[in-house]
Design a protein around this motif. Sequence first.
Motif, PDB file in Angstrom:
ATOM      1  N   ALA A   9       1.288  52.909  25.447  1.00 29.34           N
ATOM      2  CA  ALA A   9       1.406  51.450  25.489  1.00 29.34           C
ATOM      3  C   ALA A   9       0.049  50.798  25.760  1.00 29.34           C
ATOM      4  CB  ALA A   9       2.417  51.040  26.553  1.00 29.34           C
ATOM      5  N   LEU A  10      -0.718  51.361  26.696  1.00 32.52           N
ATOM      6  CA  LEU A  10      -2.033  50.805  27.007  1.00 32.52           C
ATOM      7  C   LEU A  10      -3.006  50.990  25.841  1.00 32.52           C
ATOM      8  CD1 LEU A  10      -2.482  51.867  30.746  1.00 32.52           C
ATOM      9  CD2 LEU A  10      -2.142  49.554  29.859  1.00 32.52           C
TER      10      LEU A  10
ATOM     11  N   VAL B  89       8.492  43.932  28.179  1.00 32.02           N
ATOM     12  CA  VAL B  89       7.207  44.475  27.731  1.00 32.02           C
ATOM     13  C   VAL B  89       6.561  43.519  26.730  1.00 32.02           C
ATOM     14  CG1 VAL B  89       6.076  46.386  26.512  1.00 32.02           C
ATOM     15  CG2 VAL B  89       7.906  46.859  28.169  1.00 32.02           C
ATOM     16  N   ALA B  90       7.387  42.946  25.834  1.00 35.29           N
ATOM     17  CA  ALA B  90       6.863  42.002  24.848  1.00 35.29           C
ATOM     18  C   ALA B  90       6.255  40.785  25.530  1.00 35.29           C
ATOM     19  CB  ALA B  90       7.973  41.574  23.888  1.00 35.29           C
TER      20      ALA B  90
ATOM     21  N   ARG C   5      -0.434  39.323  17.501  1.00 36.98           N
ATOM     22  CA  ARG C   5       0.879  39.147  18.122  1.00 36.98           C
ATOM     23  C   ARG C   5       1.939  40.020  17.467  1.00 36.98           C
ATOM     24  NH1 ARG C   5       0.764  35.423  21.916  1.00 36.98           N
ATOM     25  NH2 ARG C   5      -0.778  33.736  21.868  1.00 36.98           N
TER      26      ARG C   5
ATOM     27  N   PHE D  49       2.944  41.857  27.079  1.00 37.56           N
ATOM     28  CA  PHE D  49       1.935  41.985  26.029  1.00 37.56           C
ATOM     29  C   PHE D  49       1.474  40.604  25.547  1.00 37.56           C
ATOM     30  CE2 PHE D  49       3.033  46.486  24.227  1.00 37.56           C
ATOM     31  CZ  PHE D  49       2.687  47.041  25.435  1.00 37.56           C
TER      32      PHE D  49
ATOM     33  N   ALA E 109       6.063  46.597  21.550  1.00 35.53           N
ATOM     34  CA  ALA E 109       7.025  46.441  22.637  1.00 35.53           C
ATOM     35  C   ALA E 109       8.408  46.922  22.215  1.00 35.53           C
ATOM     36  CB  ALA E 109       7.088  44.977  23.071  1.00 35.53           C
TER      37      ALA E 109
ATOM     38  N   LEU F 295       1.638  43.646  18.741  1.00 36.80           N
ATOM     39  CA  LEU F 295       2.121  43.798  20.113  1.00 36.80           C
ATOM     40  C   LEU F 295       3.641  43.645  20.199  1.00 36.80           C
ATOM     41  CD1 LEU F 295      -0.636  41.957  22.184  1.00 36.80           C
ATOM     42  CD2 LEU F 295      -0.388  44.392  21.698  1.00 36.80           C
ATOM     43  N   GLU F 296       4.198  42.743  19.417  1.00 32.54           N
ATOM     44  CA  GLU F 296       5.660  42.576  19.423  1.00 32.54           C
ATOM     45  C   GLU F 296       6.346  43.833  18.908  1.00 32.54           C
ATOM     46  OE1 GLU F 296       9.113  39.604  17.603  1.00 32.54           O
ATOM     47  OE2 GLU F 296       6.995  39.036  17.461  1.00 32.54           O
TER      48      GLU F 296
ATOM     49  N   TYR G  48      -0.836  38.972  28.002  1.00 35.50           N
ATOM     50  CA  TYR G  48      -2.170  39.564  27.909  1.00 35.50           C
ATOM     51  C   TYR G  48      -2.899  39.022  26.686  1.00 35.50           C
ATOM     52  CZ  TYR G  48      -5.799  43.016  26.922  1.00 35.50           C
ATOM     53  OH  TYR G  48      -6.998  43.612  26.617  1.00 35.50           O
ATOM     54  N   ALA G  49      -2.186  38.937  25.555  1.00 34.42           N
ATOM     55  CA  ALA G  49      -2.798  38.400  24.341  1.00 34.42           C
ATOM     56  C   ALA G  49      -3.280  36.970  24.563  1.00 34.42           C
ATOM     57  CB  ALA G  49      -1.804  38.449  23.183  1.00 34.42           C
TER      58      ALA G  49
ATOM     59  N   LEU H 214      -2.102  48.346  23.434  1.00 35.76           N
ATOM     60  CA  LEU H 214      -2.469  47.027  23.955  1.00 35.76           C
ATOM     61  C   LEU H 214      -3.965  46.766  23.814  1.00 35.76           C
ATOM     62  CD1 LEU H 214      -1.276  44.545  25.467  1.00 35.76           C
ATOM     63  CD2 LEU H 214      -1.849  45.722  27.603  1.00 35.76           C
TER      64      LEU H 214
END
Length: 205
Positions: A169-170, A94-95, A190, A98, A197, A193-194, A101-102, A173
């Motif tokens: 999660a979305l 997941v990380a 970052r 993410f 995740a 998001l980390e 995406y970032a 995000l």
Amino acid sequence: MAESRRAHVPIEQRRRELTETAVTVMAREGAWALTTRALAKEAGVPHGSVHYAFSSKDELMRSVMRLDLTHLSDLVQTQQDRPIHGPEDVAAAVADLFAAYADSVMANPDKETAYFELSLMAARDERLRDLVVQSQQEYRRIMVALFNDLAERAGLRWETDVVLVVEQALTLLFGAALSWLEQRDDALFRAVLEDGADMVGRRLV
């Protein structure tokens, strides 16, 4: 002569080209600036060519949103073959998703802004709202499939309905992306998001 040659471009290729050009117009001038005439001018084709490729502006907008979904699907695909043995591996997958995406947001912030603008426009436009809702439902379907697959390969299950896990999660995000678009704080983007995740991984039992 150049336009004559363009007329023989396969229709699916023409639609793809026009869709990508539509995103370019939106990214540069704002989502509200996308009209079939603006698209024709940017693409260097007659106005009728746009209407030949797309029977309505709704169909054009659907194609624009489908292009964004294809991008998400491509990002998800990179996580489907990695080894998964426990919750730490799920969190890592997941990380990485993410982070990818970032990377895409930071590489092309104007395009991401345009998609957020579409969502806001949908709040005032019932027809556009229906298209955006359909797109968001497809986002969820893609992510639910990924999260179910990750949990299954880890030999675990989600502590609550996977749809709820995905929705959270979305929300994280896209909320983090919107915050970055406003602040341009790469490190904070970052880090959020980390940590998000990691929280997702802890929801496996």
